[in-house]
Design a protein around this motif. Structure first.
Motif, PDB file in Angstrom:
ATOM      1  N   ASP A 104     -10.522  -1.822  -2.068  1.00 23.37           N
ATOM      2  CA  ASP A 104      -9.373  -1.369  -1.285  1.00 23.37           C
ATOM      3  C   ASP A 104      -8.345  -0.589  -2.081  1.00 23.37           C
ATOM      4  O   ASP A 104      -7.391  -0.069  -1.506  1.00 23.37           O
ATOM      5  N   VAL A 105      -8.494  -0.504  -3.397  1.00 26.91           N
ATOM      6  CA  VAL A 105      -7.547   0.266  -4.203  1.00 26.91           C
ATOM      7  C   VAL A 105      -8.297   1.078  -5.244  1.00 26.91           C
ATOM      8  O   VAL A 105      -9.401   0.711  -5.656  1.00 26.91           O
ATOM      9  N   SER A 106      -7.674   2.178  -5.687  1.00 26.96           N
ATOM     10  CA  SER A 106      -8.269   3.017  -6.715  1.00 26.96           C
ATOM     11  C   SER A 106      -8.006   2.425  -8.086  1.00 26.96           C
ATOM     12  O   SER A 106      -7.253   1.455  -8.246  1.00 26.96           O
TER      13      SER A 106
ATOM     14  N   GLN B  20       0.808  -1.217   0.000  1.00 29.50           N
ATOM     15  CA  GLN B  20       0.000   0.000   0.000  1.00 29.50           C
ATOM     16  C   GLN B  20       0.840   1.266   0.000  1.00 29.50           C
ATOM     17  O   GLN B  20       0.333   2.331  -0.333  1.00 29.50           O
TER      18      GLN B  20
ATOM     19  N   THR C 279     -16.044   5.465  -1.932  1.00 26.96           N
ATOM     20  CA  THR C 279     -15.371   4.420  -2.703  1.00 26.96           C
ATOM     21  C   THR C 279     -14.088   4.987  -3.309  1.00 26.96           C
ATOM     22  O   THR C 279     -13.951   6.202  -3.444  1.00 26.96           O
ATOM     23  N   PRO C 280     -13.140   4.125  -3.697  1.00 24.33           N
ATOM     24  CA  PRO C 280     -11.913   4.622  -4.335  1.00 24.33           C
ATOM     25  C   PRO C 280     -12.213   5.281  -5.681  1.00 24.33           C
ATOM     26  O   PRO C 280     -13.277   5.059  -6.277  1.00 24.33           O
ATOM     27  N   GLU C 281     -11.273   6.077  -6.167  1.00 27.23           N
ATOM     28  CA  GLU C 281     -11.443   6.737  -7.464  1.00 27.23           C
ATOM     29  C   GLU C 281     -11.637   5.701  -8.563  1.00 27.23           C
ATOM     30  O   GLU C 281     -10.924   4.695  -8.621  1.00 27.23           O
TER      31      GLU C 281
ATOM     32  N   THR D 160      -1.480   9.517  -7.075  1.00 28.67           N
ATOM     33  CA  THR D 160      -2.588   9.691  -6.137  1.00 28.67           C
ATOM     34  C   THR D 160      -2.503  11.059  -5.461  1.00 28.67           C
ATOM     35  O   THR D 160      -3.516  11.754  -5.290  1.00 28.67           O
TER      36      THR D 160
ATOM     37  N   ASN E 206     -13.954   9.940  -7.771  1.00 27.80           N
ATOM     38  CA  ASN E 206     -14.821   8.814  -7.415  1.00 27.80           C
ATOM     39  C   ASN E 206     -16.263   9.320  -7.483  1.00 27.80           C
ATOM     40  O   ASN E 206     -16.631  10.243  -6.766  1.00 27.80           O
TER      41      ASN E 206
END
Length: 342
Positions: A160-162, A98, A197-199, A323, A192
């Motif tokens: 859990d990830v964009s 991460q 929520t992630p992008e 990011t 997003n």
């Protein structure tokens, strides 16, 4: 023979088990997963493979030489570090962690224990990317002017990830492999559309000292699936359509030339060149099979893999920079040059 244990039998785990099972120099010993239904599936498909719901069983098993981790990104650091401390060679899914700080710790631990650490940037092992690298190294394209990628589809939304860590990560690794330099700056914008929520959509631009510019468009909100790369050189250009069943890579003898010759300026300062197109033959071996065999060979020969922890670390740094830029509404983030290892 290298004995392999695999943690995670969800989306990617079955592919790892299948490929390692079919690699002559590898032997899949055990699979760990928290879902009993998944473990039952392993037993039906691979009756000789042990199953467990406790991943620590794989670390305690002295017969297991290497562990492959195919779990959510947030678990990569903890599981990867535990595997290395147990003396296992390590296969980590992408992105390797991460944060860059976590990735650096994994690289350092692998070096300290002299264990092979490979990050599963599968595209590097495809026949298409290997052919592109071969053509570039032969100097056919001339000076690299730009890299333009569109990697969009409808879903699969990650929790859990964009979309940058899910899709742009492929282009980051491909660029790292193809170019002999690292970007000096990154600018990214994205959003997003669903709060919390992630992008799910991003546009990323990477700048290089040589003048090469790379642009990556990634999205989970497109009505169609597109996997297209355009690579432009001063001499020739390449298109790579990963969804094309045949002729994925096409090399075009096309380009432009400029002149300062006063006699020619009166006619046209810009000249356009249009030549032939060729679609080179590609190695059709499944990329994961190539990568798996490479991992086993690196363990047996005690050599660093092509997609080692240092490449994985550089990719994670790019994810962090993109990011940060995206959070700053496209603000340019400058990167420190990292030492590259041969």
């Amino acid at each position: 023979m290298v004995n392999v244990g695999i943690i995670g039998y969800g989306y990617w785990g079955p592919n790892l088990v299948r490929n390692f099972s079919e690699t002559p120099e590898a032997n899949v010993v055990a699979v760990a997963d928290l879902d009993p239904a998944r473990l039952q599936l392993v037993q039906r498909r691979h009756p000789n493979v042990r199953t467990t719901s406790d991943f620590r069983d794989l670390f305690r098993d002295s017969s297991i030489d290497a562990v492959a981790i195919a779990t959510p990104v947030k678990t990569h650091f903890e599981l990867g570090m535990a595997a290395l401390k147990a003396g296992k060679h390590l296969w980590l899914e992408k992105p390797m962690s991460q944060s860059a700080a976590e990735a650096q710790q994994l690289v350092d631990e692998a070096d300290r224990r002299q264990r092979v650490l490979i990050v599963d940037h599968t595209f590097i092992y495809t026949g298409a990317v290997r052919k592109m690298s071969e053509v570039m190294n032969a100097g056919e394209l001339g000076k690299i002017l730009y890299y333009d990628s569109t990697r969009v589809n409808l879903g699969l939304f990650q929790r859990d990830v964009s979309v940058i860590a899910d899709l742009a990560v492929h282009d980051f690794s491909i660029l790292d492999h193809l170019l002999s330099e690292e970007p000096v700056a990154v600018s990214a914008s994205g959003t997003n559309h669903f709060p919390g929520t992630p992008e799910n959509l991003a546009y990323i631009t990477l700048f290089y000292d040589s003048g090469t510019i790379a642009h990556v468009n990634v999205s989970w909100l497109a009505p169609v699936k597109v996997r297209m790369i355009l690579l432009g050189g001063s001499q020739k250009m390449i298109t790579y359509d990963d969804l094309e069943p045949s002729e994925k890579v096409k090399i075009y003898d096309k380009g432009v030339s400029f002149t300062d010759d006063p006699q020619k300026i009166l006619e046209m300062r810009v000249g356009y060149r249009t030549g032939d197109m060729r679609a080179p033959r590609l190695d059709g071996t499944e990329a994961l099979r190539v990568e798996g065999a490479h991992f086993i060979d690196c363990i047996e020969q005690r050599k660093p893999p092509q997609t080692d922890g240092n490449l994985g670390l550089r990719v994670v740094r790019l994810i962090e920079a993109a990011t940060a830029s995206m959070c700053g509404k496209g603000e340019t983030v400058y990167l420190q040059k990292q030492v590259r290892f041969a």
